[in-house]
Design an enzyme around this catalytic site. Structure first.
Site, PDB file in Angstrom:
ATOM      1  N   GLN A 170       7.575  -0.543  -0.520  1.00  0.00           N
ATOM      2  CA  GLN A 170       8.129  -2.028  -0.089  1.00  0.00           C
ATOM      3  C   GLN A 170       7.044  -2.809   0.671  1.00  0.00           C
ATOM      4  OE1 GLN A 170      10.524   0.712   0.645  1.00  0.00           O
ATOM      5  NE2 GLN A 170      10.559   0.660  -1.717  1.00  0.00           N
ATOM      6  N   ASP A 193       5.151  -4.810  -4.620  1.00  0.00           N
ATOM      7  CA  ASP A 193       4.434  -4.947  -5.709  1.00  0.00           C
ATOM      8  C   ASP A 193       3.074  -5.568  -5.575  1.00  0.00           C
ATOM      9  OD1 ASP A 193       6.696  -3.956  -7.174  1.00  0.00           O
ATOM     10  OD2 ASP A 193       7.680  -6.093  -6.947  1.00  0.00           O
ATOM     11  N   GLY A 246       7.955   1.792  -6.598  1.00  0.00           N
ATOM     12  CA  GLY A 246       7.249   1.666  -7.964  1.00  0.00           C
ATOM     13  C   GLY A 246       5.512   1.814  -7.836  1.00  0.00           C
ATOM     14  N   HIS A 247       4.902   2.829  -7.752  1.00  0.00           N
ATOM     15  CA  HIS A 247       3.426   2.632  -7.543  1.00  0.00           C
ATOM     16  C   HIS A 247       2.762   3.029  -8.985  1.00  0.00           C
ATOM     17  CE1 HIS A 247       3.781   3.367  -2.933  1.00  0.00           C
ATOM     18  NE2 HIS A 247       4.459   2.106  -3.319  1.00  0.00           N
ATOM     19  N   LYS A 275      -0.457  -1.653  -4.435  1.00  0.00           N
ATOM     20  CA  LYS A 275      -0.317  -0.543  -3.223  1.00  0.00           C
ATOM     21  C   LYS A 275      -1.038   0.503  -3.924  1.00  0.00           C
ATOM     22  CE  LYS A 275       3.579  -0.953  -1.246  1.00  0.00           C
ATOM     23  NZ  LYS A 275       4.136  -2.205  -1.542  1.00  0.00           N
TER      24      LYS A 275
HETATM   25  P1  IMP Z   1      16.581  -1.488  -2.194  1.00  0.00           P
HETATM   26  O1  IMP Z   1      15.570  -1.065  -1.486  1.00  0.00           O
HETATM   27  O2  IMP Z   1      16.745  -0.856  -3.673  1.00  0.00           O
HETATM   28  O3  IMP Z   1      17.822  -1.376  -1.212  1.00  0.00           O
HETATM   29  O4  IMP Z   1      16.636  -2.981  -2.604  1.00  0.00           O
HETATM   30  C1  IMP Z   1      16.597  -3.992  -1.671  1.00  0.00           C
HETATM   31  C2  IMP Z   1      15.625  -5.147  -1.714  1.00  0.00           C
HETATM   32  O5  IMP Z   1      14.155  -4.644  -1.888  1.00  0.00           O
HETATM   33  C3  IMP Z   1      15.654  -5.768  -3.324  1.00  0.00           C
HETATM   34  O6  IMP Z   1      15.215  -7.073  -3.204  1.00  0.00           O
HETATM   35  C4  IMP Z   1      14.655  -4.940  -3.838  1.00  0.00           C
HETATM   36  O7  IMP Z   1      14.356  -5.688  -5.281  1.00  0.00           O
HETATM   37  C5  IMP Z   1      13.688  -4.673  -2.989  1.00  0.00           C
HETATM   38  N1  IMP Z   1      12.643  -3.576  -3.288  1.00  0.00           N
HETATM   39  C6  IMP Z   1      12.699  -2.301  -3.097  1.00  0.00           C
HETATM   40  N2  IMP Z   1      11.864  -1.634  -3.429  1.00  0.00           N
HETATM   41  C7  IMP Z   1      11.099  -2.396  -3.921  1.00  0.00           C
HETATM   42  C8  IMP Z   1       9.605  -2.111  -4.462  1.00  0.00           C
HETATM   43  O8  IMP Z   1       8.968  -1.170  -4.536  1.00  0.00           O
HETATM   44  N3  IMP Z   1       8.769  -3.308  -4.548  1.00  0.00           N
HETATM   45  C9  IMP Z   1       9.447  -4.692  -4.716  1.00  0.00           C
HETATM   46  N4  IMP Z   1      10.723  -4.625  -4.276  1.00  0.00           N
HETATM   47  C10 IMP Z   1      11.243  -3.706  -3.741  1.00  0.00           C
END
Ligand code: IMP
Length: 430
Positions: free
Chosen positions: A224, A13, A40-41, A16
């Site tokens: 991420q 977040d 989430g972009h 990007k």
């Molecule tokens: P997962 O990717 O859904 O398995 O989540 C694992 C961890 O990554 C959690 O702490 C989520 O909040 C974090 N996470 C996954 N995708 C994002 C993103 O796009 N932005 C911020 N955190 C993310």
């Protein structure tokens, strides 16, 4: 350098989407190489907000080829849903502007279900995942039982694969006391969605190779961020893929030299969603101020993000391990109006001083930040488009960040609007 990889340098977040969109203008091809629709972009173009999860950001610009690489886990229903959603905003997604790697693994409803079940029942470590099925889908990929995009084109293989996959999942589900998945129904669902996905299927490595050979510019779009990397992040509070730029090569099917300049994105402060250690977290008025001014709510899940001061130790580690050449510093304007600003320059662990982030979960949770305090600025930096427009204290802050992280700030973002960007070095030329 012809190509640029954009990766998050904190917990995600970092903004990007805007930077990728900004760089997109000069790229011909935009490639996603890991993660899935957990990303989430947010892109703001002429006041219009586009929220993308699985689609590469390049789709909002006409004439760009967007690629979902083999390193991504693809939920076919989510992909079709997103294509339909952006179509309502006037974006036409066709095989002319989107291709999906034939060797990418699929996320199935059973992955989403398992992800949510674990989140709800796990009494020990609460990861706080996005519940999109990302982790379980990657588990099946490395377990060599995943269904891949190319399997959708072969009914015989698909049936065999569904059977093999369910032998594993139904055993697990029986053990958990849950209903078994009906193979016939899953097969029917996959056959029904296949015609919506197959027109986009391609050998993406070949498209990338052809683009490189014809001198096109490629932008690799990370999702991420460094601290959520499965190896280097705050394990186990991480996502299930490698988020570092090296993954751009393996996750898209190009050689290491194809990746080019690595641009890390970092916020001028720090945020995190989900559980896990966060040394500079502020659970006070200052943190709540950052949350409100920075509008720190998850793009996909709407969850409020945890907020804290800029942690130079973590970003320095991201730069070293991730091979980051330069940083795009975002959301500087959120610090406007603060009397003083702080930067974490090291940690204390009991009586020991640390200049790096330890690997152990317990130690990561126990480190205490050591801060350097700098004067804040009253003048607004929002919308500044040149370095000279910034107040002297803000310039000092940026320069100090550069010193502490050991990398130059190549871009500075001063609002969500793409034009509000100060270019200090051109990543495509550096
Ligand atoms: P997962 O990717 O859904 O398995 O989540 C694992 C961890 O990554 C959690 O702490 C989520 O909040 C974090 N996470 C996954 N995708 C994002 C993103 O796009 N932005 C911020 N955190 C993310």
């Amino acid at each position: 350098m012809a190509n640029v990889a954009v990766v998050g340098a904190q917990w995600g977040d970092e903004g990007k989407g805007k930077i990728v969109d900004w760089l997109c203008e000069r790229a011909d091809m935009v490639v996603r190489f890991q993660g899935g629709h957990n990303a989430g972009h947010t892109l703001v173009i002429d006041g219009k907000i586009y929220k993308l999860a699985l689609l590469p950001s390049g789709v909002v610009r006409p004439g760009k080829m967007a690629i979902i690489g083999n390193g991504v886990v693809v939920d076919p229903w989510a992909l079709v849903g997103e294509i339909e959603r952006v179509a309502q905003q006037g974006l036409k997604i066709t095989p002319e502007n989107l291709r999906v790697a034939d060797n990418a693994s699929l996320i199935l409803p059973l992955h989403r279900d398992l992800d949510a079940y674990r989140e709800d029942t796990n009494k020990g470590i609460k990861i706080g995942t996005t519940r999109r099925g990302i982790g379980p889908a990657y588990e099946d990929k490395v377990g060599r039982r995943a269904i891949r995009v190319c399997d959708l084109a072969d009914a015989g293989v698909l049936e065999q694969k569904v059977e093999g996959l369910l032998a594993h999942h139904n055993a697990l589900r029986r053990g958990l006391g849950r209903d078994e998945i009906d193979g016939g129904q899953l097969l029917a669902e996959l056959k029904a969605i296949a015609p919506r996905i197959l027109p986009f299927m391609d050998q993406s490595w070949k498209l990338i190779d052809e683009a490189r050979k014809s001198g096109q510019r490629i932008l690799f779009e990370g999702a991420q961020a460094f601290l959520l990397d499965i190896d280097h992040g705050t394990y186990p509070y991480v996502t299930s893929s490698n988020t570092v730029a090296a993954q751009a090569a393996t996750g898209s099917g190009t050689g290491m030299r194809g990746v080019g300049y690595v641009l890390g994105i970092a916020k001028a402060y720090t945020t995190r969603v989900g559980g896990g250690p966060f040394p500079t977290e502020l659970e006070d008025e200052v943190g709540r101020g950052l949350l409100a001014r920075g509008n720190e709510y998850g793009t996909n899940t709407g969850r409020p993000r945890r907020c804290g001061w800029f942690d130079a130790v973590l970003v320095r580690q991201a730069i070293t391990i991730g091979g980051i050449d330069g940083i795009a510093l975002t959301k500087l304007d959120v610090l406007d109006g603060m009397k003083e600003v702080r930067i974490c320059t090291g940690y204390r662990l009991g009586t020991t001083s640390l200049d790096r982030f330890p690997a152990g979960m317990a130690e990561q949770g126990r480190v205490e930040p050591v801060y350097e305090t700098l004067p804040g600025w009253t003048q607004s930096t929002r919308g500044a488009r040149s370095f000279a427009e910034l107040p002297a204290e803000a310039i000092k802050y940026v320069r100090r960040v550069e010193e502490l992280i050991g990398a130059p700030v190549a871009l500075l973002s001063t609002s969500p609007e793409r034009e509000d960007t100060i270019l200090m070095r051109d990543p495509f030329r550096d």
